[in-house]
Design a protein around this motif. Structure first.
Motif, short mmCIF file in Angstrom:
data_model
loop_
_atom_site.label_atom_id
_atom_site.label_comp_id
_atom_site.label_asym_id
_atom_site.label_seq_id
_atom_site.Cartn_x
_atom_site.Cartn_y
_atom_site.Cartn_z
N GLU A 120 0.84 -1.19 0.00
CA GLU A 120 0.00 0.00 0.00
C GLU A 120 0.88 1.25 0.00
O GLU A 120 1.80 1.36 0.83
N PHE B 266 2.19 4.94 0.82
CA PHE B 266 2.02 5.74 2.04
C PHE B 266 2.33 7.21 1.75
O PHE B 266 3.09 7.53 0.82
N ASP B 267 1.71 8.09 2.54
CA ASP B 267 1.86 9.54 2.35
C ASP B 267 3.32 9.95 2.53
O ASP B 267 4.00 9.49 3.46
N HIS C 103 4.45 6.53 12.48
CA HIS C 103 3.69 5.48 11.81
C HIS C 103 4.54 4.68 10.84
O HIS C 103 4.12 3.62 10.35
N LEU C 104 5.77 5.18 10.57
CA LEU C 104 6.69 4.47 9.67
C LEU C 104 7.85 3.83 10.41
O LEU C 104 8.52 2.94 9.87
#
Length: 451
Positions: A175, A177-178, A225-226
């Motif tokens: 997916e 990711f930003d 979040h990473l």
């Protein structure tokens, strides 16, 4: 006026101040009479409004104004009479404020701490002794060449030090990711500006190649979040450029203010600048060891008002450093990012002020001019810099503060055991950098512990 002072902490005082009712009532009455002369109310001519009406209409607000003025004036008188040295503004609250009764109010304030300096005698201070070798000069010139290098497209595989223009898109668990994608990004391989492992996997790639790069984000990565996640990047290589260094010729040399273009003169100027930088690194390293010892020996309480002033200043510096613009509201930056370092700065400032006071240190105009001339030597027109500083009282004050700090550190250094350590130019700079990073890390650790 009656004043009582209560010591609520080593740096906090609570003043209870009473003012006779007659003084307040007389002041309110006089203010109301003045108000009556100019009052305009429906049904009355100007200056003809009955006092009873003026009292009812303006009495409360006039009394508030008078009481506010009296409290401020009596607070100033009280701290003067009691020889108090406030650090910041007080909190003032009326406790009795009724017509016909003595006014009573409480002013809670922080004061500067009383400092009884403990000696740093016996402190071990490491002082680097640096010699600039010709190899150091050669390395510095090579660095300057790289800073002014051009990039030239090459038809070969990318190697360490090359610049590649790439498109990339990052995925976690297939997916996207930003923040994980870009187009036409120019990346210098070996610059360590990307996630560890990313740049190495592009070595050997050619223009037109498409590659999948797999990496793992560091556990301490700033985007939580990473952090620690495995990711893959689809990368398209558009071009490879090699670095082309300029020759050390007259054109290159003149860029650095050596108008003659002479190589020997240029090398001498480079070495002089490196010597100045090394001297500054040595001074900073010695100074920081002294100040750390001073803080450790004198754990004094620090007024929160002074810490907040320092925090506000650090916020403005940060906003300027990161180019956030003059209109940026620095209050958006959280205090927690700066508080621990600000507290340390204030503590050092208070301790150094006491060192300066006890040793009766001072800096004359001649001292200031000599320091400015030393600083001005780095500029193209030194005399212009000297004239500018010596004609500006604010700048002169800043220079004087720096001189007094140097003198205070020198005085403290007399108490320490100084040990000379031979270092290369690179070692001295690396040690200074490591020390700065360690201070930041210690500040962050202390902040976390306090949280």
């Amino acid at each position: 006026m009656q004043v009582s002072v209560e010591t609520t902490s080593p740096i906090e005082r609570r003043l209870t101040i009473q003012v006779p009712a007659a003084e307040i009532d007389e002041a309110v009455s006089a203010r109301l009479k003045d108000t009556a002369k100019t009052a305009r109310l429906n049904g009355f001519r100007q200056g003809r409004v009955p006092m009873s009406v003026v009292q009812k209409r303006y009495g409360p607000s006039v009394r508030n104004d008078v009481v506010g003025e009296v409290m401020r004036e009596r607070y100033v008188r009280a701290i003067t009479d009691e020889a108090l040295n406030p650090a910041g503004y007080p909190s003032i609250d009326p406790t009795v404020n009724e017509a016909g009764q003595d006014l009573e109010f409480v002013a809670t304030m922080e004061v500067y701490p009383e400092v009884e300096l403990a000696s740093i005698e016996g402190t071990d201070v490491e002082r680097p002794v640096v010699e600039i070798a010709e190899a150091d000069v050669e390395e510095m010139i090579e660095t300057l060449r790289k800073q002014h290098a051009d990039w030239q497209v090459v038809e070969r595989a990318a190697a360490d030090g090359d610049q590649v223009k790439i498109d990339f898109q990052g995925f976690i668990d297939d997916e996207p990711f930003d923040g994980g994608s870009a187009e036409g990004h120019e990346l210098v391989l070996g610059s360590n500006s990307f996630i560890p492992g990313f740049e190495e996997q592009l070595e050997g790639a050619k223009a037109g190649d498409e590659k999948t790069v797999k990496v793992t984000f560091p556990e301490d990565y700033q985007a939580e979040h990473l952090a620690g996640k495995e990711a893959s990047f689809k990368v398209k290589v558009h071009e490879v450029k090699a670095q082309v260094l300029p020759d050390v010729d007259a054109t290159f040399i003149e860029r650095f203010g050596v108008e003659s273009g002479d190589v020997a003169e240029f090398r001498a100027e480079v070495k002089k600048n490196m010597s100045r930088e090394a001297e500054q690194a040595v001074d900073n390293r010695v100074k920081q060891q002294v100040l750390d010892a001073l803080k450790a020996a004198n754990d004094i309480p620090v007024p929160s008002a002074l810490v907040q002033q320092e925090v506000d200043g650090m916020k403005r510096q940060a906003a300027q450093q990161f180019g956030l613009g003059e209109d940026f509201d620095v209050s958006q930056l959280p205090n927690e990012l700066f508080e621990e370092q600000a507290k340390g700065r204030v503590q050092v400032g208070l301790l150094l002020a006491e060192v300066i006071k006890q040793n009766e240190l001072d800096a004359s105009d001649d001292d200031i001019k000599a320091k400015v001339e030393e600083l001005a030597g780095q500029y193209q027109d030194p005399q212009e810099v000297v004239d500018y500083y010596m004609g500006n009282e604010q700048l002169k004050t800043q220079v004087k503060s720096a001189i007094l700090e140097e003198k205070a550190v020198a005085k403290l250094l007399e108490q320490a055991q100084v040990r000379d350590v031979n270092m290369s130019y690179q070692q001295a700079l690396a040690a200074a950098q490591q020390q700065a990073e360690q201070r930041e890390e210690d500040g962050a650790d202390e902040e976390s512990a306090n949280a």
